[in-house]
Scaffold this motif. Structure first.
Motif, PDB file in Angstrom:
ATOM      1  N   ALA A  60     -16.860  13.475   4.290  1.00 39.16           N
ATOM      2  CA  ALA A  60     -15.753  12.348   4.110  1.00 39.16           C
ATOM      3  C   ALA A  60     -14.263  12.973   3.898  1.00 39.16           C
ATOM      4  N   ARG A  61     -13.368  12.352   3.714  1.00 38.52           N
ATOM      5  CA  ARG A  61     -11.905  13.010   3.380  1.00 38.52           C
ATOM      6  C   ARG A  61     -11.586  12.065   2.165  1.00 38.52           C
ATOM      7  N   GLU A  62     -10.908  12.925   1.253  1.00 41.40           N
ATOM      8  CA  GLU A  62     -10.335  12.025   0.035  1.00 41.40           C
ATOM      9  C   GLU A  62      -9.027  12.796  -0.522  1.00 41.40           C
ATOM     10  N   ARG A  63      -8.457  12.338  -1.798  1.00 44.79           N
ATOM     11  CA  ARG A  63      -7.474  12.918  -2.401  1.00 44.79           C
ATOM     12  C   ARG A  63      -7.696  13.164  -3.758  1.00 44.79           C
ATOM     13  N   TYR A  64      -7.444  13.981  -4.366  1.00 45.94           N
ATOM     14  CA  TYR A  64      -7.451  14.353  -5.686  1.00 45.94           C
ATOM     15  C   TYR A  64      -6.429  13.888  -6.454  1.00 45.94           C
ATOM     16  N   ALA A  65      -6.325  13.289  -7.697  1.00 43.95           N
ATOM     17  CA  ALA A  65      -5.361  13.026  -8.579  1.00 43.95           C
ATOM     18  C   ALA A  65      -5.879  13.358  -9.832  1.00 43.95           C
ATOM     19  N   GLY A  66      -4.764  13.520 -10.907  1.00 46.28           N
ATOM     20  CA  GLY A  66      -5.201  13.477 -12.340  1.00 46.28           C
ATOM     21  C   GLY A  66      -5.558  12.073 -13.097  1.00 46.28           C
ATOM     22  N   ILE A  67      -6.026  12.138 -14.020  1.00 47.49           N
ATOM     23  CA  ILE A  67      -6.482  10.980 -14.750  1.00 47.49           C
ATOM     24  C   ILE A  67      -5.996  11.019 -16.147  1.00 47.49           C
ATOM     25  N   VAL A  68      -5.596   9.617 -16.593  1.00 47.23           N
ATOM     26  CA  VAL A  68      -4.951   9.238 -17.647  1.00 47.23           C
ATOM     27  C   VAL A  68      -5.566   8.226 -18.332  1.00 47.23           C
TER      28      VAL A  68
ATOM     29  N   LEU B 127       1.277   8.561 -18.338  1.00 49.05           N
ATOM     30  CA  LEU B 127       1.033   8.334 -16.888  1.00 49.05           C
ATOM     31  C   LEU B 127       2.441   8.561 -16.251  1.00 49.05           C
ATOM     32  N   GLN B 128       3.441   8.012 -16.595  1.00 50.24           N
ATOM     33  CA  GLN B 128       4.846   7.951 -15.929  1.00 50.24           C
ATOM     34  C   GLN B 128       5.324   9.243 -15.972  1.00 50.24           C
ATOM     35  N   LYS B 129       5.227   9.958 -17.354  1.00 53.55           N
ATOM     36  CA  LYS B 129       5.754  11.389 -17.733  1.00 53.55           C
ATOM     37  C   LYS B 129       4.957  12.333 -16.597  1.00 53.55           C
TER      38      LYS B 129
END
Lengths: 254, 504
Positions: free
Chosen positions: B120-128, B136-138
């Motif tokens: 599969a393909r996917e994207r990583y992101a940080g979590i808050v 999150l905004q910062k």
């Protein structure tokens, strides 16, 4: 045959209507007697009649369920904890199973309590113990542990331990019943020696000969009370109580 | 007399060597032909597949295999290196894992390869945490800044395309601390290099923290605990290769994407079995290279500290609890206290120590920043206390009541009797049982890794994750435990013999 003893009129112990039950099971019912200074009282009677319970109640190892125990002018059943803690050391006790402290040497067994109570300093107590052990021929064993002694040796140390507190009366709870026959003699001679020195004593025993020869007074305990109370001659030679006669018959037949 | 226990220790040691020898023979052999067809996504459900638990690979594989009614073919591992180790040992046919770690694994193990189609393909992101919109905004702003400054692209070159050697140098001059949770077993995003954590997401996290003017603290914990840690406030955020999924969005917020990634399928090359490394090469790779032995040495230190202090708490606390129980039993006093103690003992004995450890860390100390060593010491100490209390209580009750009566008849106070007569005898009685409790406590500390403490066991796990080799690190860890416990048992037997001279 019994020794002539000097018995003063001073009353050491006065027991008044003493009762003791375990749950619903009544062991002692309204027992009363007095013990004068210098008396040696042998307590005899069939097994399970409450002889041991009687003397264990006198120093509160068993809490009485009724009645009074006077030590001189103090009622132990009414006294405060603090008063009791002062009186109990004056009432010595020797147990059937010796109950030497297993984790302490012979010497420490003897010296621990008097030092903790401030009766003697550590050095005095050590010297006293050494002297006493020497007298009973156990000086060599002073630094051994109870497990390394024979039963007879243990019981003699236990007697010395009790004496170290300088008690006014010593209670013996069948001191020779747990011993091999050949060791009975060494313990009884020490008890006899103590009796002859004028110590006030109460002695639960099955050694009828010893009771007769060493005591000044004999209690026959049966059916929750003292059934007969007299000199050894009266009790052994001229028993009035039917149960006492039967008991003596059985004992002598053995 | 020492010869006897030495002989016993030797017997125990020799047993272990036999064990080591046998397991050495077994590893690498075995395995079976399962008729696995990994030629396309349509047929891979015929293969035994390994995934890391809680990852998107896990979710994807579970979904696919479920639709083919082949769920039984899935094996879930705590870490992806564990899965790769199983693959190398022929316990699996393939491992589904994120693209970059897959490349890392294959470069380390010549007998493995990546299939040419992606899972599969996917994207990583940080979590808050959900409620923490401000942070999150910062972080998003900081990520934009990092992108503008070219930091993200340069890190990608270094770590993903291996074409650069840029490294972000942390400034870390902020005064306020921000905590990031991660699971440093995921190269090249986060992993250990010597005793330091490195990787794409680690350096990016430092850059983000610097831009926000914060001091970064990194907590290395189990992957499946990270979402918990972030949403409970144990950690402020996490960069740990999290792909966005609808399910996860219910519990946490995702930052802007950090990087795109595929999910790859790793298999053994045909006819390859085990690595061809010799024993001494393996030894070198596991312990000498990059000073990897330091994971074991450091971990041993932590294990000993935790075991020592928790034993101390266990014995003192257990002693006090036992006194409450005994006083209540003999005099009828302290009724309420005795009830509480009994409740406590039942609760501790009725729940697994691992759950207790997790409860203390994630529930009781949820919002408090407290040293993990302290948490572990508290958890194991409180646990041991309950067992020790029962041991000591039994020891006190086993002392002949005549001892107490003799003390009483000599007019000694209860306190003196317990102090000079009963307790010394009771402690001697229970010494072997206490030693056993100490030994099992030492072994129980091996679960400290669950709260991110790098103890001896965890040290071995880290080496395993770096070398994909199970045998050496596990055996080394086992031998070290065995030696410490051997020394402990020997010490106790000497002590026991010294106490024995006044045996009844």
């Amino acid at each position: 045959m019994s020794v002539n003893r000097e018995i003063s009129g001073e009353i050491v112990l006065k027991v008044d209507n003493l009762c003791k039950s375990f749950g619903k099971h009544e062991i002692l019912s309204n027992v009363s007697f007095t013990v004068k200074k210098g008396e040696v009282i042998a307590i005899i009677g069939p097994s399970g009649c409450g002889k041991s319970t009687l003397i264990r109640t006198l120093n509160l190892l068993e809490a009485p369920t009724g009645g009074h125990i006077w030590f001189h002018d103090k009622d132990l059943t009414q006294a405060s904890r603090k008063e009791i803690s002062k009186i109990i050391p004056k009432i010595g006790m020797v147990f059937q199973q010796f109950n030497l402290f297993n984790n302490l040497t012979v010497r420490r067994n003897i010296t621990m309590a008097p030092v903790l109570h401030g009766i003697m300093s550590k050095e005095e107590a050590d010297d006293w113990a050494t002297g006493m052990l020497d007298r009973i021929g156990l000086r060599e064993q002073a630094d051994k542990y109870p497990s390394q002694l024979s039963g007879g040796q243990k019981q003699r140390v236990a007697i010395v331990r009790t004496m170290a507190m300088n008690p006014e009366i010593i209670l013996f709870d069948e001191p020779t019943s747990a011993l091999d026959p050949e060791m009975v003699y060494e313990v009884l001679s020490l008890v006899r020696e103590l009796a002859d020195s004028g110590m006030t004593m109460m002695l639960v025993t099955h050694e009828m000969k010893f009771a007769r020869n060493a005591s000044s007074r004999v209690f026959f305990v049966h059916d929750r009370n003292i059934q007969e109370d007299g000199t050894p001659e009266q009790v052994f030679d001229n028993p009035r109580n039917q149960r006492l006669r039967e008991f003596l018959m059985r004992v002598s037949c053995k | 007399m020492t010869a006897e226990s030495l002989a016993a220790a030797l017997r125990r040691l020799s047993a272990v060597f036999i064990l080591v020898f046998c397991s050495g023979c077994l590893s690498g052999c075995g395995g079976k032909d399962t008729g696995c067809d990994a030629s396309s996504l349509e047929t891979i459900h015929t293969c035994r597949v390994g995934v890391q638990v809680g990852t998107t690979s896990d979710t994807g594989v579970t979904e696919l295999f479920k639709s083919k009614s082949a769920e039984g073919m899935i094996e879930r591992f705590n870490t992806s290196p564990d899965a790769v180790t199983a693959l190398r040992q022929n316990k699996l046919d393939l491992v589904v894992v994120d693209e970059m770690p897959a490349k890392e694994f294959v470069s380390q193990s010549p007998e493995l390869e990546i299939l040419d189609y992606e899972f599969a393909r996917e994207r990583y992101a940080g979590i808050v945490a959900l409620q923490n919109q401000e942070l999150l905004q910062k972080i998003n702003d900081a990520l934009k800044t990092a992108q503008e400054r070219g930091i993200i692209d340069k890190l990608k070159e270094t770590y993903i395309f291996k074409s650069g050697d840029y490294h972000y140098i942390p400034e870390q001059n902020g005064s306020e601390t921000i905590v990031m949770a991660t699971n440093a077993q995921f190269p090249p995003y986060e992993y250990y290099d010597g005793n330091r954590m490195r990787g794409f997401e680690i350096e990016l996290a430092y850059a983000v923290a610097d831009i926000m003017g914060k001091k970064l603290k990194i907590d290395d914990i189990e992957f499946d605990s990270i979402i918990n840690a972030v949403s409970s406030g144990k950690a402020d955020f996490s960069f740990s290769g999290f792909s966005e999924t609808e399910e996860r969005k219910k519990f946490i917020n995702f930052t802007l994407p950090l990087i795109d990634s595929g999910i790859s399928i790793v298999v053994r090359k045909d006819g390859e079995h085990g690595s061809g490394l010799s024993f001494s090469e393996k030894f070198h790779a596991n312990f000498i290279e990059q000073e990897r032995w330091k994971y074991l040495a450091g971990g041993l230190g932590i294990t000993l500290i935790v075991a020592f202090f928790s034993t101390l708490i266990g014995i003192t606390g257990g002693f006090l609890l036992a006194v409450v129980r005994v006083v209540h039993h003999r005099t009828g006093r302290l009724g309420l206290l005795n009830f509480i103690v009994r409740l406590y003992i039942n609760i501790v004995r009725g729940t697994p120590v691992m759950i207790q450890l997790l409860i203390i860390y994630y529930v009781i100390f949820a919002s408090v920043d407290v040293s993990k060593i302290l948490v572990a010491v508290a958890a194991f100490g409180l646990n041991s206390m309950a067992y020790t209390a029962e041991i000591i209580r039994a020891g006190i009750n086993a002392v002949d009541p005549g001892q107490f009566e003799a003390g009483k008849s000599l007019g000694l106070s209860d306190r003196s009797i317990y102090r000079y007569i009963i307790m010394p005898q009771a402690l001697k009685n229970v010494l072997p049982a206490l030693a056993n409790e100490g030994i099992s406590l030492l072994k129980e500390t091996s679960i400290s890794g669950y709260i991110g403490l790098i103890d001896l066991t965890r040290g071995g796990v880290i080496i395993r994750s770096l070398t994909y080799e199970a045998f050496m690190p596990l055996m080394a860890v086992a031998l070290i435990y065995l030696c410490i416990i051997g020394i402990m048992s020997y010490g106790v037997s000497v002590l026991e013999r010294r106490l024995k001279k006044n045996e009844r």
